[in-house]
Design a protein around this motif. Structure first.
Motif, mmCIF file in Angstrom:
data_model
loop_
_atom_site.group_PDB
_atom_site.id
_atom_site.type_symbol
_atom_site.label_atom_id
_atom_site.label_comp_id
_atom_site.label_asym_id
_atom_site.label_seq_id
_atom_site.Cartn_x
_atom_site.Cartn_y
_atom_site.Cartn_z
ATOM 1 N N ALA A 44 -2.873 3.727 7.885
ATOM 2 C CA ALA A 44 -1.652 4.166 8.712
ATOM 3 C C ALA A 44 -1.536 4.283 10.638
ATOM 4 O O ALA A 44 -1.049 3.972 11.696
ATOM 5 N N ILE A 45 -2.744 5.369 10.506
ATOM 6 C CA ILE A 45 -3.388 5.313 12.048
ATOM 7 C C ILE A 45 -3.898 3.825 12.551
ATOM 8 O O ILE A 45 -3.234 3.851 13.700
ATOM 9 N N ILE A 87 0.903 -0.979 0.287
ATOM 10 C CA ILE A 87 -0.560 0.065 -0.166
ATOM 11 C C ILE A 87 0.764 1.303 0.141
ATOM 12 O O ILE A 87 0.278 2.162 -1.103
ATOM 13 N N PHE A 88 1.534 1.254 0.732
ATOM 14 C CA PHE A 88 3.152 2.528 1.079
ATOM 15 C C PHE A 88 3.941 3.135 -1.085
ATOM 16 O O PHE A 88 3.552 3.393 -1.309
ATOM 17 N N ILE A 89 3.578 1.070 -1.684
ATOM 18 C CA ILE A 89 4.836 1.586 -2.493
ATOM 19 C C ILE A 89 3.227 2.058 -3.460
ATOM 20 O O ILE A 89 3.440 2.991 -4.443
ATOM 21 N N ALA A 90 2.335 2.087 -3.221
ATOM 22 C CA ALA A 90 1.089 2.846 -4.042
ATOM 23 C C ALA A 90 0.902 3.821 -4.486
ATOM 24 O O ALA A 90 0.941 4.426 -5.148
ATOM 25 N N ILE A 95 2.028 7.100 -7.149
ATOM 26 C CA ILE A 95 0.418 7.552 -7.662
ATOM 27 C C ILE A 95 0.653 9.352 -7.260
ATOM 28 O O ILE A 95 -0.556 9.917 -7.842
ATOM 29 N N ARG A 96 1.314 9.107 -6.025
ATOM 30 C CA ARG A 96 1.598 10.693 -6.339
ATOM 31 C C ARG A 96 1.456 11.712 -7.028
ATOM 32 O O ARG A 96 1.265 13.169 -6.669
ATOM 33 N N ASP A 97 2.837 11.205 -8.144
ATOM 34 C CA ASP A 97 3.150 12.267 -9.216
ATOM 35 C C ASP A 97 1.695 12.089 -10.112
ATOM 36 O O ASP A 97 1.615 13.216 -10.986
ATOM 37 N N GLN A 98 0.525 11.226 -10.262
ATOM 38 C CA GLN A 98 -0.513 10.780 -11.257
ATOM 39 C C GLN A 98 -1.955 10.999 -10.667
ATOM 40 O O GLN A 98 -2.196 9.895 -10.053
ATOM 41 N N ALA A 99 -2.100 12.740 -11.343
ATOM 42 C CA ALA A 99 -3.544 12.392 -10.514
ATOM 43 C C ALA A 99 -4.556 11.208 -10.974
ATOM 44 O O ALA A 99 -5.472 11.101 -9.850
ATOM 45 N N ASP A 100 -4.553 11.085 -11.967
ATOM 46 C CA ASP A 100 -5.504 10.187 -12.409
ATOM 47 C C ASP A 100 -5.273 8.729 -12.655
ATOM 48 O O ASP A 100 -5.635 7.771 -13.417
ATOM 49 N N ALA A 101 -4.118 8.700 -12.129
ATOM 50 C CA ALA A 101 -3.280 7.388 -12.077
ATOM 51 C C ALA A 101 -4.647 6.077 -11.246
ATOM 52 O O ALA A 101 -5.475 6.831 -10.404
ATOM 53 N N ALA A 102 -4.679 4.992 -11.541
ATOM 54 C CA ALA A 102 -5.309 3.523 -10.387
ATOM 55 C C ALA A 102 -4.893 2.738 -11.111
ATOM 56 O O ALA A 102 -3.739 2.401 -11.272
ATOM 57 N N VAL A 103 -4.242 2.082 -9.306
ATOM 58 C CA VAL A 103 -3.632 1.362 -8.738
ATOM 59 C C VAL A 103 -4.097 0.688 -8.425
ATOM 60 O O VAL A 103 -5.291 0.378 -7.956
#
Ligand SMILES: [Zn+2]
Length: 103
Positions: A63-64, A32-35, A39-47
């Motif tokens: 995380a919480i 999940i962290f890697i995902a 996607i952080r730099d790709q606003a319309d990406a879907a993982v």
């Protein structure tokens, strides 16, 4: 505080159980962290077919949740104090009980 060998053994068994829970908790967090990083730099990406707007908040909630779980789980079986950041402490820093058998 002196403990009988059977009490000592019980504490170490409880510690093994808690450490296993900690490791099991960490395993799903890694992909999940890697995902999130991907996607952080790709606003319309879907993982994995999940849109990026879902991943951010979902990761935050996880995380919480993981933090709260650690605070509850990662405690000395003898004195109940938090065990800190060490992955595999041999002794409790608070009460000094041996968490793992001497090898
Ligand atoms: Zn302790």
């Amino acid at each position: 505080m002196l403990r009988t060998p059977s009490q000592q053994e019980e504490i170490q068994q409880l510690f093994v159980l808690r450490r296993r829970r900690q490791i099991l908790l960490a395993i799903p967090l890694v992909p999940i962290f890697i995902a999130v990083l991907v996607i952080r730099d790709q606003a319309d990406a879907a993982v994995f077919g999940v849109p990026s707007e879902i991943w951010g908040p979902a990761f935050l909630v996880l995380a919480i949740g993981a933090l709260l779980f650690s605070l509850w789980n990662w405690r000395c079986p003898a004195c109940g104090k938090y065990l800190g950041k060490a992955i595999s402490p041999r002794f409790c820093a608070k009460c000094g009980v041996a968490l793992q058998p001497d090898r």
